[in-house]
Design a protein around this motif. Structure first.
Motif, PDB file in Angstrom:
ATOM      1  N   ARG A   1       0.801  -1.221   0.000  1.00  0.00           N
ATOM      2  CA  ARG A   1       0.000   0.000   0.000  1.00  0.00           C
ATOM      3  C   ARG A   1       0.837   1.276   0.000  1.00  0.00           C
ATOM      4  O   ARG A   1       0.441   2.251  -0.642  1.00  0.00           O
TER       5      ARG A   1
ATOM      6  N   GLU B   1       1.719   2.020  -3.705  1.00  0.00           N
ATOM      7  CA  GLU B   1       0.737   1.877  -4.782  1.00  0.00           C
ATOM      8  C   GLU B   1       0.469   3.220  -5.450  1.00  0.00           C
ATOM      9  O   GLU B   1       0.398   4.259  -4.798  1.00  0.00           O
TER      10      GLU B   1
ATOM     11  N   GLN C   1       3.230   0.153  -8.764  1.00  0.00           N
ATOM     12  CA  GLN C   1       3.913   0.770  -7.637  1.00  0.00           C
ATOM     13  C   GLN C   1       4.826   1.890  -8.100  1.00  0.00           C
ATOM     14  O   GLN C   1       5.324   1.883  -9.229  1.00  0.00           O
TER      15      GLN C   1
ATOM     16  N   VAL D   1      -0.312  -4.986  -8.961  1.00  0.00           N
ATOM     17  CA  VAL D   1      -0.565  -3.633  -8.456  1.00  0.00           C
ATOM     18  C   VAL D   1       0.586  -2.714  -8.864  1.00  0.00           C
ATOM     19  O   VAL D   1       1.752  -2.991  -8.576  1.00  0.00           O
TER      20      VAL D   1
ATOM     21  N   THR E   1      -4.224  -2.084  -3.787  1.00  0.00           N
ATOM     22  CA  THR E   1      -3.683  -3.209  -3.024  1.00  0.00           C
ATOM     23  C   THR E   1      -4.787  -3.917  -2.246  1.00  0.00           C
ATOM     24  O   THR E   1      -4.850  -5.150  -2.211  1.00  0.00           O
TER      25      THR E   1
ATOM     26  N   LEU F   1      -1.557  -9.482  -6.417  1.00  0.00           N
ATOM     27  CA  LEU F   1      -0.783  -8.467  -5.696  1.00  0.00           C
ATOM     28  C   LEU F   1       0.381  -7.958  -6.544  1.00  0.00           C
ATOM     29  O   LEU F   1       0.715  -6.767  -6.504  1.00  0.00           O
TER      30      LEU F   1
END
Length: 211
Positions: free
Chosen positions: A1, A4, A46, A44, A10, A41
């Motif tokens: 998180r 992100e 980043q 996601v 997330t 996951l």
């Protein structure tokens, strides 16, 4: 998180992964669901250029640690504040140390012995040792969670100011009861995150001055 690019991605990926695992019924299905959850996951997006996030260890009583509703979704809240979170208790480790064995987490107990030499029930002794462990791992802070009137954690709490000074790590203790609200929890966490950032900046400045 903390890294992100789109807030909430997330959590959505985690919930999809949890639904895969919830539907699995056999060992092969569990293995397949686990890999599918991890893939969610990994997808996601980043921010790879972001500064290293703050790191916080979560310690304390098992139920309040593990149940998001009981701790007002503390892990998610900290994640959105730019903090990486690691709990001291996971269901697998609890099963290994406290269900299949009666010895408990010997690693944390050994660290705690100079300050709290006896097992006082619950996870009180573990909480003392976990503060020391997270400090040695370079974490920026520790949050101690417990339900109201949990005596083992009350005993551990009495040692937290000393351990915080001795090992140079901020500690926030939160006892959860019927008067606790999510807004109050968030306010305390925001103040704690600010404290940790200031502490990290101070350490960096001291290191820079020494060099």
């Amino acid at each position: 998180r903390p890294r992100e690019l789109v807030k909430g991605d997330t959590t959505k990926a985690f919930e999809r992964g949890a639904s895969y695992l919830n539907s699995a019924r056999t060992l092969p299905e569990i293995a397949e669901a686990r890999e599918a959850a991890l893939q969610q996951l990994r997808k996601v997006s980043q921010d790879e250029q972001a500064d290293p996030p703050l790191r916080v260890g979560i310690i304390g009583e098992i139920y309040v640690q593990l149940e998001p509703f009981a701790n007002f979704y503390l892990e998610e809240t900290l994640g959105h504040m730019g903090v990486t979170v690691r709990r001291s208790i996971y269901l697998t480790s609890y099963t290994k140390h406290d269900v299949l064995s009666t010895r408990g987490d010997l690693r944390s107990q050994k660290l705690a012995e100079p300050y709290l030499p006896l097992r006082i029930g619950g996870h009180g002794q573990n909480s003392v040792g976990d503060v020391i462990r997270y400090s040695r791992l370079g974490y920026d802070g520790v949050v101690q969670l417990a339900p109201f009137s949990c005596i083992p954690e009350i005993v551990a709490k009495s040692l937290m100011p000393y351990l915080s000074r001795e090992f140079g790590i901020p500690v926030l203790t939160m006892f959860i009861d019927e008067q606790t609200g999510r807004t109050g929890v968030q306010t305390r966490l925001e103040a704690f995150v600010d404290l940790m950032r200031q502490s990290r900046e101070k350490r960096s400045a001291e290191i820079g001055a020494a060099v």
